[in-house]
Design a protein around this motif. Structure first.
Motif, short mmCIF file in Angstrom:
data_model
loop_
_atom_site.label_atom_id
_atom_site.label_comp_id
_atom_site.label_asym_id
_atom_site.label_seq_id
_atom_site.Cartn_x
_atom_site.Cartn_y
_atom_site.Cartn_z
N ASN A 94 -3.37 -51.63 -58.48
CA ASN A 94 -4.16 -51.16 -57.35
C ASN A 94 -5.54 -51.79 -57.28
OD1 ASN A 94 -2.92 -49.03 -55.51
ND2 ASN A 94 -2.09 -48.63 -57.54
N THR A 95 -6.14 -52.06 -58.43
CA THR A 95 -7.47 -52.68 -58.42
C THR A 95 -7.36 -54.09 -57.86
OG1 THR A 95 -8.02 -51.37 -60.35
CG2 THR A 95 -9.48 -53.21 -59.88
N ARG A 98 -6.51 -53.78 -54.01
CA ARG A 98 -7.59 -53.30 -53.14
C ARG A 98 -8.82 -54.21 -53.15
NH1 ARG A 98 -8.12 -46.66 -52.71
NH2 ARG A 98 -6.21 -46.41 -51.52
N ARG A 236 -17.28 -49.02 -59.53
CA ARG A 236 -16.74 -48.41 -58.30
C ARG A 236 -15.26 -48.80 -58.13
NH1 ARG A 236 -17.21 -49.97 -52.89
NH2 ARG A 236 -18.65 -51.67 -53.34
N TYR A 237 -14.95 -50.06 -58.38
CA TYR A 237 -13.56 -50.51 -58.22
C TYR A 237 -12.64 -49.79 -59.23
CZ TYR A 237 -15.92 -54.55 -56.03
OH TYR A 237 -16.72 -55.36 -55.28
N SER A 240 -11.61 -46.17 -58.38
CA SER A 240 -10.51 -46.06 -57.43
C SER A 240 -9.18 -46.34 -58.13
CB SER A 240 -10.75 -47.05 -56.27
OG SER A 240 -9.56 -47.33 -55.63
N ASN A 243 -8.03 -43.40 -60.19
CA ASN A 243 -7.34 -42.32 -59.45
C ASN A 243 -5.85 -42.62 -59.38
OD1 ASN A 243 -9.57 -40.74 -58.96
ND2 ASN A 243 -10.07 -41.76 -57.03
N TYR A 309 -3.82 -40.71 -51.38
CA TYR A 309 -4.12 -42.10 -51.79
C TYR A 309 -3.45 -43.09 -50.85
CZ TYR A 309 -5.21 -45.92 -54.99
OH TYR A 309 -5.72 -47.06 -55.54
N ASN A 314 -9.57 -41.79 -51.28
CA ASN A 314 -9.95 -41.94 -52.68
C ASN A 314 -9.96 -40.54 -53.30
OD1 ASN A 314 -10.46 -43.78 -54.60
ND2 ASN A 314 -12.40 -44.48 -53.71
N GLY A 316 -10.35 -38.37 -55.65
CA GLY A 316 -10.82 -38.06 -57.01
C GLY A 316 -10.47 -36.64 -57.41
#
Ligand code: FAD
Length: 387
Positions: A94-95, A98, A236-237, A240, A243, A309, A314, A316
């Motif tokens: 996902n990182t 995105r 920050r990345y 996400s 999660n 998601y 996001n 959390g």
């Protein structure tokens, strides 16, 4: 167990179940005994396309959402397998999806989808910082078109089996950034070039078969093109991505809980003591029923979080609650399953003691229960901050 379609994706579940059926308890027991990586199982999952579920079709994957990926991971665990051997490929993805550049995605995703490359290692935890990720000490210093990495990671699972590692490192010293969440960056490190040229991996033996390691960086030189997104925005990345990780781990816990409940129910019906099945005693029935209700409630939260998601959110709060509730449900079910089996719960051939050891991890990693409670208390309920 009733099937009221809380999780959906029945076709995918049937296919995963069929594949896992080819890897019975004896297979997992032998791997556990030898602390060996279940290479054949991971290859079979890859060839069937399950580990590329989240990769868009244009890059050779199936373009499914996190909810479908959660169904895959849940079924792997519910079959009695140990999905820890491969789950990171799903959540690390996902990182990259995105925040990765077009060039990074075009370069890596088709090879990951085909199985040519494995993206299984996630280097965040360090020995000295613990849960306090913002105090991590591994640094990446820009040097022309390269970064030079120094430091150490711990608990980097599957580093020996992976070709790529998603690495979190500090690129600006903590006292030079306005907010402590700035100055960390994410890199996609090609481990094939790195091992032996500044990267050293040392396995850690644990109470279950988990292929986890310590990774040392000693002037490791990586290309600047390994940076994901903007320098300094890595925290920050990663949040996400975390999660997604929490939702998928929670789905695995639901699968474990289902396995324990199913085993306990079957045994309670068949084991005769005092001339009747032990499951006729409410003292045996009620703990099973309670675990079932606990698991079902957690399952609702897991799929709610996954769907938020998938809608681009996001989540959390939902991801953390899913992880908390599902890990507690699976651990309660593990304990209940041992108790229901009496002495046989401790015998290797029943697989219960192995799954019990494996399930224990998830109230600690990838985030511990206390830290989730702290997140809910401070960030959701706005109670005064304790750290
Ligand atoms: C088998 C295994 C595999 C792992 N795989 C990976 C991986 O692939 N990649 C990776 O990066 N990491 C991995 N981890 C690391 C894992 O994410 C951490 O172990 C976990 O986040 C807890 O961190 P810690 O061990 O440093 O505990 P610590 O931070 O030292 O905490 C110890 C205990 O104190 C509690 N605690 C700490 N601070 C507070 C506070 N302020 N308030 C209340 N309680 C507190 C914690 O809840 C915990 O119970 C793995 C760990 C294990 C055991």
């Amino acid at each position: 167990m009733t099937n009221d379609d809380i999780g959906g994706h029945e076709d995918i579940r049937d296919a995963v179940r069929a594949l896992c059926g080819e890897f019975p308890g004896e297979y997992w027991r032998a791997k556990d005994r030898d602390r060996a990586y279940p290479d054949e199982f991971v290859k079979a999952l890859t060839e069937a396309g399950f580990l590329a579920a989240l990769i868009p079709e244009s890059y050779g994957g199936s373009g499914l959402g996190l909810d479908a990926a959660a169904a895959i991971m849940e079924e792997i665990q519910a079959s009695g397998a140990n999905g820890a051997s491969c789950h990171a490929q799903m959540y690390i993805m996902n990182t990259l999806l995105r925040y990765g550049s077009e060039a990074q995605k075009a370069d890596y995703l088709p090879k990951i989808a085909s199985g040519e490359l494995r993206l299984q290692a996630f280097g965040v935890s360090e020995p000295t910082s613990g849960t306090d990720t913002l105090s991590l000490r591994t640094v990446a210093v820009r040097d022309g078109d390269r970064y030079i990495v120094n430091g150490q990671k711990i608990w980097t699972s599957r580093a020996e089996q992976s070709d790529l590692m998603l690495l979190l490192a500090r690129t600006t010293p903590r006292d030079e950034v306005a907010s402590k969440t700035e100055g960390l960056s994410i890199f996609l490190v090609d481990m094939r070039e790195a091992v032996g040229s500044g990267m050293t991996i040392k396995p850690i033996r644990t109470m279950m078969n988990h292929s986890t390691t310590e990774v040392f960086f000693d002037d490791l030189s990586i290309p600047a093109s390994a940076l994901i997104g903007e320098e300094g925005k890595g925290f920050r990345y990663i949040l996400s991505g975390m999660n997604a990780e929490r939702i998928l781990i929670a789905a695995e816990c639901i699968g474990d809980a289902k396995w324990f409940i199913e085993r306990a129910t079957a045994y309670a019906k068949e084991r005769q003591v005092f001339g009747r099945p032990i499951g006729q005693n409410q003292g045996v029935q009620f703990p099973i029923a309670r675990c079932y209700a606990q698991m079902r409630a957690a399952e609702l939260m897991v799929h709610h979080a996954a769907r938020v998601y998938d809608e681009g959110g996001n989540p959390g709060e939902q991801a953390n609650m899913a992880k908390l509730l599902a890990s507690e449900a699976s651990w309660a079910a593990a304990d209940m399953c041992v108790q229901t089996h009496g002495g046989f719960g401790f015998a290797e051939e029943y697989d219960i003691e192995r799954k019990f050891r494996e399930a224990r991890l998830y109230t600690v990693a990838p985030i511990s229960t206390n830290l989730i409670l702290s997140y809910l208390a401070e960030h959701v309920l706005k109670l005064p901050r304790s750290y």
